[in-house]
Enzyme design. Structure first.
Site, short mmCIF file in Angstrom:
data_model
loop_
_atom_site.label_atom_id
_atom_site.label_comp_id
_atom_site.label_asym_id
_atom_site.label_seq_id
_atom_site.Cartn_x
_atom_site.Cartn_y
_atom_site.Cartn_z
N ARG A 64 -25.28 12.46 9.96
CA ARG A 64 -25.61 11.31 9.11
C ARG A 64 -24.57 10.21 9.30
O ARG A 64 -23.45 10.49 9.73
CB ARG A 64 -25.61 11.77 7.65
N LYS A 121 -6.95 10.73 2.59
CA LYS A 121 -6.94 9.92 3.82
C LYS A 121 -5.51 9.57 4.23
O LYS A 121 -5.22 9.44 5.42
CB LYS A 121 -7.79 8.66 3.63
N TYR A 174 -9.45 10.53 -2.99
CA TYR A 174 -9.88 10.12 -1.65
C TYR A 174 -8.73 9.45 -0.88
O TYR A 174 -8.48 9.77 0.29
CB TYR A 174 -11.07 9.16 -1.81
N1 LIG Z 1 -18.80 4.40 4.90
C1 LIG Z 1 -17.61 3.79 4.80
O1 LIG Z 1 -17.51 2.62 4.40
C2 LIG Z 1 -16.37 4.50 5.20
C3 LIG Z 1 -15.16 3.79 5.15
C4 LIG Z 1 -13.98 4.40 5.53
C5 LIG Z 1 -14.01 5.72 5.95
N2 LIG Z 1 -15.18 6.41 5.99
C6 LIG Z 1 -15.12 7.80 6.44
O2 LIG Z 1 -16.04 7.98 7.50
C7 LIG Z 1 -16.50 9.33 7.49
C8 LIG Z 1 -18.04 9.34 7.50
O3 LIG Z 1 -18.49 8.63 6.36
P1 LIG Z 1 -20.01 8.18 6.16
O4 LIG Z 1 -19.97 6.90 5.44
O5 LIG Z 1 -20.76 8.30 7.44
O6 LIG Z 1 -20.45 9.31 5.11
P2 LIG Z 1 -21.86 10.04 4.91
O7 LIG Z 1 -21.79 10.58 3.53
O8 LIG Z 1 -22.99 9.17 5.29
O9 LIG Z 1 -21.76 11.23 5.97
C9 LIG Z 1 -20.81 12.26 5.85
C10 LIG Z 1 -21.36 13.50 6.52
O10 LIG Z 1 -20.39 14.55 6.33
C11 LIG Z 1 -21.08 15.73 5.97
N3 LIG Z 1 -20.22 16.64 5.23
C12 LIG Z 1 -19.71 16.44 3.99
N4 LIG Z 1 -19.03 17.53 3.61
C13 LIG Z 1 -19.09 18.42 4.63
C14 LIG Z 1 -18.60 19.75 4.81
N5 LIG Z 1 -17.90 20.38 3.86
N6 LIG Z 1 -18.85 20.37 5.98
C15 LIG Z 1 -19.58 19.74 6.94
N7 LIG Z 1 -20.10 18.50 6.81
C16 LIG Z 1 -19.85 17.85 5.66
C17 LIG Z 1 -22.26 15.24 5.15
O11 LIG Z 1 -23.31 16.23 5.07
C18 LIG Z 1 -22.69 13.98 5.91
O12 LIG Z 1 -23.61 14.27 6.93
C19 LIG Z 1 -15.90 9.98 6.26
O13 LIG Z 1 -14.74 10.71 6.61
C20 LIG Z 1 -15.52 8.80 5.38
O14 LIG Z 1 -14.49 9.11 4.50
C21 LIG Z 1 -16.36 5.83 5.62
#
Ligand SMILES: NC(=O)c1ccc[n+]([C@@H]2O[C@H](COP(=O)([O-])OP(=O)(O)OC[C@H]3O[C@@H](n4cnc5c(N)ncnc54)[C@H](O)[C@@H]3O)[C@@H](O)[C@H]2O)c1
Length: 246
Positions: A15, A158, A154
């Site tokens: 995802r 990070k 969070y």
């Molecule tokens: N979206 C943002 O603005 C943003 C900003 C900074 C950092 N991030 C980081 O980017 C990464 C991805 O974020 P995203 O926005 O795509 O999130 P999202 O929620 O769309 O996707 C995260 C994915 O991780 C999986 N996941 C969660 N817990 C899990 C576990 N215990 N084991 C296996 N899989 C697991 C979920 O099922 C999901 O498919 C994360 O580490 C997030 O902290 C996102």
């Protein structure tokens, strides 16, 4: 085709940002394992190209569980005999003001975002150390550097990923293994869908480039870090945030 037949593992790969990373590597020839605790129906991977589809494999894995991570990496190493790249991308939020934050909210975030990075890195090294090559890319966040009210769990996770990245880079550099961190700012995914319209417009107001990133933006930078073009870069944190953290 920078990654032709390389073996690449992406956690949280079904995802959002993880899925874009999986598709990017597969489109450049890699065999990619998307690990996720929720494996969606095949149709959610929207492939026009059957060859691309054959390059992507999913394994149901919970990155917070050592047993689950161990079994997954044993399976991948058993199938491919090597792993070239690990992207520690799985992450969650459980936002709350600190005085209202429960231990469950704290533990869930630390276990996924920080312990998950530790466990997957530990088990991928079983392939990378004897290979004497490999690269690990951790997905951090801008809030690991600048903090955010309501996200102490969070932000702590990070910030921990940054310290982990630098320590492991020092530990495994002599084995030809690079470890880096990419810190996104505001990316449009299901995670940021949880923000209120007010929070989103506050973010946008403060971004010098005045727009959010797409998951593909982050995937392109991950691919750079994994490529030979970055073969003298290790222990670094790169903010990919439209200039938000300066
Ligand atoms: N979206 C943002 O603005 C943003 C900003 C900074 C950092 N991030 C980081 O980017 C990464 C991805 O974020 P995203 O926005 O795509 O999130 P999202 O929620 O769309 O996707 C995260 C994915 O991780 C999986 N996941 C969660 N817990 C899990 C576990 N215990 N084991 C296996 N899989 C697991 C979920 O099922 C999901 O498919 C994360 O580490 C997030 O902290 C996102």
């Amino acid at each position: 085709m920078r990654f032709q037949d390389k073996v690449i593992v992406v956690t949280g790969g079904c995802r959002g940002i993880g899925k874009a990373i999986v598709e990017k590597f597969a489109s450049e020839g890699a065999i990619v394992y998307a690990l996720d605790y929720v494996i969606p129906s095949e149709s959610e991977f929207d492939f026009e190209n059957k060859e691309l589809k054959n390059r992507i494999k999913t394994i149901q894995t919970d990155v917070t569980s050592e047993e689950s991570v161990r079994l997954t990496f044993e399976t991948i190493i058993g199938e491919q005999s090597r792993i070239d790249v690990l992207v520690n991308n799985a992450g969650i939020t459980r936002d709350n003001l600190l005085m209202r934050m429960t231990s469950d909210q704290w533990d869930a975030v630390i276990n996924t975002n920080l312990k998950g990075v530790f466990l997957c890195s530990k088990y991928v090294l079983k392939a990378m150390m004897p290979q004497r090559s490999g690269t690990i890319i951790n997905i951090g966040s801008i809030v690991g550097s600048i903090g955010n009210a309501g996200q102490s769990n969070y932000s702590a996770s990070k910030a921990g990923v940054i310290g982990f990245t630098k320590s492991l880079a020092k530990e495994v550099g002599s084995r030809g293994i690079r470890v880096n961190c990419i810190a996104p700012g505001f990316v449009i995914t299901a995670m940021t869908e949880q923000l209120t319209e007010e929070q989103k417009s506050d973010f946008l107001k403060n971004i010098p480039l005045k727009r959010a990133a797409t998951p593909e933006t982050i995937a392109n930078v991950v691919a750079f870090f994994a490529s030979d073009d970055a073969d003298y870069i290790t222990g670094q944190v790169l903010h990919v945030d439209g200039g938000l953290a300066m």
